[in-house]
Design an enzyme around this catalytic site. Structure first.
Site, PDB file in Angstrom:
ATOM      1  CB  THR A   1      -7.140 -19.259   4.372  1.00  0.00           C
ATOM      2  OG1 THR A   1      -5.990 -18.730   5.036  1.00  0.00           O
ATOM      3  CG2 THR A   1      -6.733 -20.435   3.500  1.00  0.00           C
ATOM      4  N   GLY A   2      -7.781 -15.869   4.479  1.00  0.00           N
ATOM      5  CA  GLY A   2      -8.283 -14.813   5.359  1.00  0.00           C
ATOM      6  C   GLY A   2      -9.643 -14.306   4.899  1.00  0.00           C
TER       7      GLY A   2
ATOM      8  CD  GLU B   1      -5.212   0.570   5.261  1.00  0.00           C
ATOM      9  OE1 GLU B   1      -5.157   1.644   4.651  1.00  0.00           O
ATOM     10  OE2 GLU B   1      -6.243   0.210   5.866  1.00  0.00           O
TER      11      GLU B   1
ATOM     12  CD  GLU C   1      -1.913  11.015  -2.373  1.00  0.00           C
ATOM     13  OE1 GLU C   1      -3.027  10.618  -2.752  1.00  0.00           O
ATOM     14  OE2 GLU C   1      -1.398  10.616  -1.325  1.00  0.00           O
TER      15      GLU C   1
ATOM     16  CG  HIS D   1      14.211  22.004   9.948  1.00  0.00           C
ATOM     17  ND1 HIS D   1      13.285  22.998   9.748  1.00  0.00           N
ATOM     18  CD2 HIS D   1      14.547  22.067  11.258  1.00  0.00           C
ATOM     19  CE1 HIS D   1      13.073  23.638  10.886  1.00  0.00           C
ATOM     20  NE2 HIS D   1      13.825  23.089  11.824  1.00  0.00           N
TER      21      HIS D   1
END
Lengths: 290, 385
Positions: A17-18, A98, A209, A247
């Site tokens: 519904t968004g 995200e 990547e 590190h």
């Protein structure tokens, strides 16, 4: 055939519904995807794009026979909804959002592995089988049916490679976005195994990547288990090194994660490393891919 | 988000990890006052959010108040790796017998926290990892099971630690994991954990980086100094408007709608031209956002702008309106090349062209970079395969 998204995949949209969920639902339906309903807590009984909306995943599964789900749920609510979806019996889930906290993603990954289900994302454009259907946000116009599989860590670069191939009438069997987060729900070798076993895929492109060690693990898998030709592009060759924060990661990973480390491992496994995306034409030509 | 050392130490202290008595100063006088309390010889540590501070001269021992004054004056006027020193942490110089390393981060591939320890900590820890891997041990935690002292002991013994500090060190490691969990850290690190002359242990450094995506939960536990936290002015501005911006040295402004696409664009532009920045919008494009993105990248002098966006989740026709509105409002005359594909692409092209933008409709970014190079009379060899 295809991988993960098949003729008998019945999809629900969580967060239907968004604003984004409803627009993307319309586009997924237009592309031919078998969407059977949606879920938004508190919005049960509504209808979106002619589809019934449920409050709970369990009800949606009972009423529609759904076996897959695509998420457009706000990041803060994804963890709970993900567990709910697995417990309701869904065994393929695409997590588009995200900015999901990585400590949540670690819990999601753990549960997905324990229950033996497959999930893509977070931060994935989803999956698209050209001419058949899509779960997620991939823009349909760039894809064409064919026999090349694409698996990408970056959403937009999966569109780029599909677009470059489609312009030369080289189609794709299935295009999969793994997700761009530091922890993803399904690692690269698992997808490669699916492509290797898919009779409708002749060759595979990995769009990777710098960072992490997905490509290094993929190289190990390819050397041991793959016969189909594989090409790989690694984005980020000239990216500035991130401002270093600690590190521990560097100690554990050593040379893994760098452009040189990744392309070296892939070449050793017999993979064609593409220096630039457009070089995929020459590779496809060499293997006479269509 | 990376915390300052003193912010990390405050948290470590709350979790029962031994840390030195300390204070934070923003001026020379404050530095002297704190050193008076904590005692000489003292250590002045620049609070900048960058690795390798010590080797860059940002950490200085001082023996006397006079030396403290001149050193503090100097530090507060320096930049370390491009970041100005605004605050100094002051503490008493510990007498260190031996330096250990404890770190916890996330192992992306297994999706689990990984603990790393070494009996040879200090500034050269990464070199140690390469040259003496036997001095390093690591362990992946099953978060559902947790992390217990016996596991910490076993791990430390594998790295060669034995004798008196073993149990105390294991205790600290378990506490560090609690910090890591509770603060939803990407990294929690103590380097070095000092073994003192009296056999006691002390964390004389604290690294804590919190997951930005978890900040909505974690921020209520934090009280943070607002000053100079990330990068330069432009990078802070990027954060403000909600995009990822990394400042670079070149003169080609770049806007992309994904990190992978942005990196690939940089790689392709990088053959012959130099990107001025990396700007990635993520999935939240609106007309307003791209207006602000144009404003951000044009805050420094550019030779041209390169825009590479896809309409998947993003309404790129809306974004295009913002770009063109910016061009018209500010009379921008720089060459701008745009590749925009996906949903609403035809509408997007028309809008972009109305702003005088050179629109490339082919899929390959190389073709768009070629157009850019032609406009600027430079060569771009990448599209020759």
């Amino acid at each position: 055939m295809s991988i993960l998204l098949h003729d008998d995949t019945r999809v629900i949209v969580q967060g239907i519904t968004g604003k984004i969920g409803s627009v993307q639902t319309k586009w997924m339906l237009q592309y031919g995807t078998k969407i059977v309903g949606g879920v938004t807590p508190g919005k049960g009984g509504q209808v979106v794009e002619g589809l019934p909306v449920f409050n709970y995943v369990e009800d949606a599964v009972k009423e529609t026979g759904a076996n897959a789900s695509v998420f457009f749920v706000p990041a803060a609510f994804v963890l709970d909804a993900f567990f709910e979806t697995i417990d309701a019996g869904i065994d393929f889930i695409v997590i588009v959002p995200e900015h999901i906290p990585v400590h949540d993603v670690m819990k999601m990954r753990d549960y997905a592995d324990e229950k033996g289900i497959t999930a893509l994302g977070p931060t994935t454009p989803g999956i698209l089988v050209p001419g058949k259907g899509k779960m997620g946000i991939m823009p349909a116009s760039l894809f064409a049916p064919g026999r090349v599989g694409i698996i990408s860590r970056s959403g937009t670069l999966s569109y780029e490679f599909a677009g470059i191939l489609s312009e030369k009438q080289i189609g794709q069997s299935t295009v999969v976005g793994m997700g761009a987060d530091p922890v993803v729900l399904c690692n690269l070798p698992k997808i490669l195994a699916m492509f290797e076993n898919d009779p409708d895929t002749d060759a595979v492109i990995i769009v990777g990547e710098v960072g992490g060690e997905q490509e290094e693990k993929a190289a190990e898998f390819i050397a041991g288990h793959m016969k189909k030709p594989v090409a790989a592009y690694i984005a980020g060759r000239f990216s500035p090194q991130g401002k270093k924060m600690g590190h521990a990661g560097a100690i554990v990973r050593g040379s893994a994660g760098t452009y040189e480390g990744k392309t070296g491992a892939l070449r050793e496994a017999g993979v064609t490393v593409l220096e630039s995306p457009i070089h995929v034409h020459a590779w496809a030509e060499k293997y006479r891919l269509r | 988000m990376r915390l300052h050392e003193y912010e990390g130490m405050d948290i470590f202290e709350k979790f029962g990890i031994p840390v030195p008595e300390r204070g934070v100063a923003g001026t020379v006088d404050e530095t002297l006052n704190i050193a008076e309390k904590t005692g000489y010889p003292a250590i002045l540590k620049s609070q900048v959010l960058v690795g390798g501070r010590g080797l860059a001269g940002g950490i200085r021992p001082v023996q006397t108040p006079e030396e403290c004054r001149t050193t503090a004056e100097a530090l507060l006027e320096t930049e370390i790796k491009g970041l100005p020193v605004r605050e100094i942490m002051v503490c008493k110089k510990a007498v260190i017998e031996r330096e250990l390393y404890l770190g916890i981060t996330i192992d992306g591939y297994s999706g689990r926290p990984v603990v790393v320890v070494s009996t040879e900590g200090g500034v050269h820890i990464e070199e140690t990892a390469r040259t003496s891997p036997d001095k390093i041990a690591s362990f992946k935690i099953d978060p559902k099971f947790g992390f217990y002292p016996y596991q910490a002991v076993a791990l430390l013994r594998r790295a060669g630690l034995d004798g008196k500090p073993l149990n105390a060190c294991a205790d600290i490691l378990v506490r560090l994991y609690k910090v890591f969990r509770q603060y939803e850290a990407m990294i929690a690190e103590i380097n070095p954990l000092a073994v003192l002359a009296d056999g006691g242990l002390m964390a004389v450094d604290a690294v804590l980086e919190i997951d930005d995506s978890a900040m909505f939960r974690v921020k209520k536990m934090l009280s943070l100094s607002p000053e100079g936290r990330i990068g330069n002015r432009l990078e802070r501005k990027g954060k403000e408007i909600g995009v990822t911006y990394v400042d670079l040295d070149g003169d080609i402004g770049l806007i992309s709608s994904g990190a992978g696409l942005g990196m690939a664009s940089m790689d392709i532009i990088g053959h012959g031209m130099e990107p001025a920045n990396f700007l990635e919008t993520g999935g939240g494009i609106t007309a307003d956002l791209l207006y602000k993105c144009m404003d951000l990248i044009l805050m420094k002098p550019l030779r041209a702008v390169f825009i590479n966006i896809y309409g998947g989740i993003n309404p790129i026709h809306e974004g295009a309106k913002g770009i063109v509105r910016y061009i018209k409002d500010h009379g921008v005359t720089l060459p701008i090349v745009a590749k925009a594909l996906g949903n609403h692409q035809e509408e997007t092209w028309e809008i972009l062209k109305s702003g005088g933008i050179h629109v490339v409709t082919e899929a390959a970014t190389e073709k768009a970079v070629e157009r850019l190079a032609a406009l600027l009379n430079t060569s771009s060899p990448m599209s020759r395969s």
